[in-house]
Design a protein around this motif. Structure first.
Motif, PDB file in Angstrom:
ATOM      1  N   HIS A  15      -7.502   6.011 -82.027  1.00 55.67           N
ATOM      2  CA  HIS A  15      -8.132   7.383 -81.300  1.00 55.67           C
ATOM      3  C   HIS A  15      -8.921   7.449 -81.421  1.00 55.67           C
ATOM      4  O   HIS A  15      -9.485   7.562 -80.775  1.00 55.67           O
ATOM      5  CB  HIS A  15      -7.392   8.084 -81.543  1.00 55.67           C
ATOM      6  CG  HIS A  15      -5.327   8.024 -80.950  1.00 55.67           C
ATOM      7  ND1 HIS A  15      -5.103   7.620 -79.439  1.00 55.67           N
ATOM      8  CD2 HIS A  15      -4.288   7.811 -81.367  1.00 55.67           C
ATOM      9  CE1 HIS A  15      -3.616   7.508 -79.283  1.00 55.67           C
ATOM     10  NE2 HIS A  15      -3.429   7.213 -80.246  1.00 55.67           N
ATOM     11  N   ASP A 244       3.444  14.662 -85.953  1.00 53.05           N
ATOM     12  CA  ASP A 244       3.897  13.305 -85.283  1.00 53.05           C
ATOM     13  C   ASP A 244       2.222  12.363 -84.282  1.00 53.05           C
ATOM     14  O   ASP A 244       1.570  13.676 -84.184  1.00 53.05           O
ATOM     15  CB  ASP A 244       4.907  13.394 -84.389  1.00 53.05           C
ATOM     16  CG  ASP A 244       4.286  14.286 -83.118  1.00 53.05           C
ATOM     17  OD1 ASP A 244       3.566  14.270 -82.662  1.00 53.05           O
ATOM     18  OD2 ASP A 244       4.962  15.591 -83.533  1.00 53.05           O
ATOM     19  N   GLU A 245       2.231  11.056 -84.282  1.00 50.89           N
ATOM     20  CA  GLU A 245       0.937  11.108 -84.305  1.00 50.89           C
ATOM     21  C   GLU A 245       0.570  12.043 -81.924  1.00 50.89           C
ATOM     22  O   GLU A 245      -1.016  12.230 -82.493  1.00 50.89           O
ATOM     23  CB  GLU A 245       1.277   9.373 -82.976  1.00 50.89           C
ATOM     24  CG  GLU A 245      -0.271   9.164 -82.422  1.00 50.89           C
ATOM     25  CD  GLU A 245       0.239   7.697 -82.568  1.00 50.89           C
ATOM     26  OE1 GLU A 245      -0.593   6.597 -81.616  1.00 50.89           O
ATOM     27  OE2 GLU A 245       0.760   7.266 -83.041  1.00 50.89           O
ATOM     28  N   THR A 246       1.241  12.432 -81.351  1.00 51.22           N
ATOM     29  CA  THR A 246       1.210  12.721 -80.238  1.00 51.22           C
ATOM     30  C   THR A 246      -0.046  14.106 -80.689  1.00 51.22           C
ATOM     31  O   THR A 246      -0.698  14.524 -80.190  1.00 51.22           O
ATOM     32  CB  THR A 246       2.308  12.733 -79.216  1.00 51.22           C
ATOM     33  OG1 THR A 246       2.372  11.581 -79.076  1.00 51.22           O
ATOM     34  CG2 THR A 246       1.860  12.915 -78.236  1.00 51.22           C
ATOM     35  N   SER A 247       1.432  15.311 -81.368  1.00 54.23           N
ATOM     36  CA  SER A 247       0.773  16.444 -81.536  1.00 54.23           C
ATOM     37  C   SER A 247      -0.774  16.549 -82.147  1.00 54.23           C
ATOM     38  O   SER A 247      -1.305  16.565 -82.148  1.00 54.23           O
ATOM     39  CB  SER A 247       1.806  17.317 -82.383  1.00 54.23           C
ATOM     40  OG  SER A 247       3.250  16.815 -81.925  1.00 54.23           O
ATOM     41  N   SER A 250      -2.807  15.486 -79.830  1.00 54.28           N
ATOM     42  CA  SER A 250      -3.661  16.250 -78.853  1.00 54.28           C
ATOM     43  C   SER A 250      -4.263  18.076 -79.950  1.00 54.28           C
ATOM     44  O   SER A 250      -4.988  18.296 -79.204  1.00 54.28           O
ATOM     45  CB  SER A 250      -2.505  17.187 -78.213  1.00 54.28           C
ATOM     46  OG  SER A 250      -2.381  18.281 -77.357  1.00 54.28           O
TER      47      SER A 250
END
Length: 291
Positions: A15, A244-247, A250
């Motif tokens: 990312h 977690d990756e998404t959190s 973000s």
């Protein structure tokens, strides 16, 4: 002020652009808090993948070295220097000593877990290293003062679960043994512990060589980051451990987004507890005060 990212997941690293961050990878042989990396080969594979993405990683060795480990440590450090890392983060000066003996000329950053808290220590240690990474239990005011005294020589914890305590003892396994229960607990990222006098559930990570307990909220200096930047803090560390990756991505993106207030970020991440650790309180409080 730069972002310094800690991760064991290549999916998270993809990312980022190499120009956006510095990368720290924790080696698995003489360190703690590397639940996803359990071997030299796994570490070298991750390091190589990061290099292929354009990163020049730092290597972290965050354990304390026992006398009987010195020969193996020096051999492993020699192998790590062949990877040509940008620098080393270390917790034990045996690492710094061996790297000097090996002729390593990259950056050295002293990164103890709890003991680096005052200007006299920092002034002395900076005669031996390039920068220092402050302990996490300092208040914001103390951090800002130290950053101003040593401009661009101080690094601080930013986003992630702050370490609250560490023990070389297998605390979870010992407890389960005491109550006659068997379970596979090593390297699990979903365990918490609750004390009788506190209401919080603290994340706990048990590894083969020790147990780490973390504050129950993700440290999130949305409001305080500009003050550290103004004080010429060299960089802040962003650690995805237990997130977690998404959190993680973000929260990272929102951290420097001036259009997003802390209140809005809390609403968008209502499933996550965000906090400021010890920015506005001393660590020597009672358990009742910490509730």
């Amino acid at each position: 002020m730069i972002k310094i990212v800690h991760t064991e997941r290549i999916e998270v690293l993809k990312h980022f652009k190499p120009s956006e961050i510095e990368l720290v990878l924790t080696e698995p042989c003489f360190s703690y808090r590397h639940p996803l990396l359990q071997s030299k080969d796994a570490f070298i594979n991750l390091y190589t993948e990061a290099m292929n993405l354009g990163f020049k990683p730092y290597v972290q060795v965050n354990g304390y070295i026992e006398e009987q480990e010195r020969v193996d440590l020096k051999a492993w450090l020699n192998a790590l220097t062949q990877l040509n890392p940008k620098g080393f983060y270390f917790n034990d000066f045996a690492v710094q000593r061996f790297l000097k003996q090996l002729g390593y000329a990259g950056e050295l950053i002293y990164a103890p877990e709890t003991i680096l808290t005052n200007a006299l220590d920092i002034e002395l240690i900076l005669t031996q290293v390039d920068r220092v990474y402050l302990s996490k239990e300092l208040t914001l005011e103390e951090m800002v003062d130290l950053c101003k005294l040593f401009p661009n020589k101080i690094e601080a914890f930013g986003l992630g679960y702050p370490l609250m305590s560490f023990s070389r003892r297998p605390l979870v396994r010992s407890y389960l043994s005491e109550i006659g229960h068997e379970a596979d607990v090593l390297n699990r990222l979903d365990l918490t512990i609750k004390e009788a006098k506190r209401s919080q559930h603290f994340p706990i990570l048990e590894e083969k060589e020790g147990t780490s307990i973390f504050i129950d909220a993700i440290h999130y200096p949305k409001v305080e980051l500009p003050l550290l930047k103004e004080a010429l803090c060299y960089g802040v560390h962003l650690d995805d451990l237990l997130i977690d990756e998404t959190s993680f991505m973000s929260l990272n993106q929102a951290l420097l987004d001036e259009a997003k207030s802390l209140e809005r970020i809390r609403l968008e991440h209502s499933h996550i507890k965000l906090g400021q650790a010890y920015y506005y309180r001393k660590t020597n409080m009672s358990k009742e005060e910490g509730q």
